[in-house]
Enzyme design. Structure first.
Site, PDB file in Angstrom:
ATOM      1  N   LYS A  44       1.005  -0.956   0.007  1.00  0.00           N
ATOM      2  CA  LYS A  44       0.118   0.014  -0.036  1.00  0.00           C
ATOM      3  C   LYS A  44       0.913   1.359  -0.159  1.00  0.00           C
ATOM      4  CE  LYS A  44      -4.212   1.165   2.383  1.00  0.00           C
ATOM      5  NZ  LYS A  44      -5.037   1.513   1.246  1.00  0.00           N
TER       6      LYS A  44
HETATM    7  N1  PMP Z   1      -7.898  -1.928  -2.778  1.00  0.00           N
HETATM    8  C1  PMP Z   1      -7.095  -1.016  -2.547  1.00  0.00           C
HETATM    9  C2  PMP Z   1      -6.403  -0.485  -3.753  1.00  0.00           C
HETATM   10  C3  PMP Z   1      -7.076  -0.313  -1.354  1.00  0.00           C
HETATM   11  O1  PMP Z   1      -6.823   0.812  -1.393  1.00  0.00           O
HETATM   12  C4  PMP Z   1      -7.834  -0.784  -0.225  1.00  0.00           C
HETATM   13  C5  PMP Z   1      -8.100  -0.361   0.945  1.00  0.00           C
HETATM   14  N2  PMP Z   1      -6.974  -0.612   1.841  1.00  0.00           N
HETATM   15  C6  PMP Z   1      -8.640  -2.142  -0.664  1.00  0.00           C
HETATM   16  C7  PMP Z   1      -8.709  -2.765  -1.773  1.00  0.00           C
HETATM   17  C8  PMP Z   1      -9.420  -3.024   0.611  1.00  0.00           C
HETATM   18  O2  PMP Z   1      -8.553  -3.238   1.536  1.00  0.00           O
HETATM   19  P1  PMP Z   1      -9.055  -3.531   3.113  1.00  0.00           P
HETATM   20  O3  PMP Z   1     -10.434  -4.427   2.922  1.00  0.00           O
HETATM   21  O4  PMP Z   1      -8.071  -4.079   3.740  1.00  0.00           O
HETATM   22  O5  PMP Z   1      -9.281  -2.055   3.302  1.00  0.00           O
END
Ligand code: PMP
Length: 309
Positions: A160
């Site tokens: 991320k």
């Molecule tokens: N894809 C992306 C590109 C994201 O930024 C997020 C948010 N973190 C997610 C998927 C979903 O991840 P999570 O369920 O861990 O928030």
């Protein structure tokens, strides 16, 4: 989504007054997008405010830092404790959104980040529904973006990384300007990857399908993981399969998952109505259990809650 200030922000081990939580304009990450971050939510529960799957989020942050070769100066346990302190000290008893950031600080410029200092901040503030209450209740309209999701060999899609979200922002702006709520991006091979900040699921013949995260260059979502467990416990089959955009058009139901967005039904994709255009029964059931789980109302998912007191 405006930010509501709270009292303090955690910066490198200290709680700093909100207005003083600033960085120098020559901060490395501000120029090159070289940081990693997380998005986490805390919810009110009958036993007090609890952070949802906090340790797993911090683990993903540490993994993202490893991928970028950022030497995070705080351990996982220290970051977990810092997050709890922050939520507690700011009395965010009604829940909040939490944003940890590991970034390269001031002192070096240029594309070799290795000599840079690594700084860490954690901020938290009350934040409502990311895609709107109306979207959560009745579903959102999605557009397949003309922007492609990253190739994992161009930038690491498993991490991320702050700078990578230029891609998400371009797709989001395009969708909003065209009158949609959210964008879904295709991977370089043309298969469905994910939305700008959410994973995507379709429901076909009563079972759930979501793209294989690595192959699709999607983030391994923690909400996705929670939804898989919930679906399994409801007796529903979940598979990872490559999806074409037409699989979104022809699905019985579709929904997206993410910490900020939570579980949101999709009612249209590229102006094709999904199912009958209403949140379907599987989506609604998953959504209800998810909302109950995060608020500490489902015993079997109590392990997902990390209390701040
Ligand atoms: N894809 C992306 C590109 C994201 O930024 C997020 C948010 N973190 C997610 C998927 C979903 O991840 P999570 O369920 O861990 O928030």
């Amino acid at each position: 989504m405006p930010i509501t200030p709270t009292d303090t922000i955690w910066m490198n081990g200290e709680l700093v007054p909100w207005d003083q939580a600033t960085v120098h304009v020559l901060t490395h990450t501000l120029h090159y997008g070289s940081g990693v971050f997380e998005g986490i939510r805390a919810y009110p529960t009958p036993a007090g405010v609890a952070v949802f799957r906090l340790t797993e989020h911090i683990d993903r942050l540490v993994t993202s830092a490893k991928i970028l070769m950022l030497e995070c100066p705080f351990s996982r346990d220290e970051l977990v404790a810092a997050t709890k302190t922050l939520v507690r000290e700011n009395r965010l008893d009604e829940g909040c959104y939490i944003r940890p950031l590991v970034y390269l600080g001031y002192g070096e410029m240029g594309l070799n980040p290795l000599p840079c200092t690594v700084d860490v901040s954690i901020a938290a503030w009350p934040w409502g529904t990311y895609l709107g209450d109306e979207g959560v209740a009745n579903g959102i309209r999605l557009k397949v973006s003309s922007w492609q999701r990253h190739d994992p060999n161009a930038v690491p899609t498993a991490a991320k990384v702050t700078g990578m979200y230029v891609n998400s922002s371009l797709a989001k702006m395009e969708a909003i300007k065209a009158g949609y709520d959210e964008a879904v991006l295709l991977a370089p091979d043309g298969h469905v990857s994910e939305c700008t900040g959410e994973n995507i699921f379709v429901v076909r013949d009563g079972h759930l399908v979501t793209p294989p995260v690595s192959d699709a260059g999607a983030l391994a979502g923690i909400t996705l993981r929670s939804v898989k467990t919930i679906a399994h416990d409801l007796g529903l089959e979940v598979t990872h399969e490559t999806l074409l955009r037409t699989d979104l058009y022809t699905a019985d139901e579709a929904f997206l998952t993410g910490t900020a967005a939570e579980v949101v039904p999709i009612r249209e994709v590229d102006d094709r109505v999904v199912g009958d255009g209403q949140p379907g029964p599987v989506t609604t059931q998953i959504q209800q259990v998810y909302f109950a789980a995060v608020r500490g109302e489902v015993d079997r998912y109590k392990d997902w809650l990390e209390y701040v007191e």
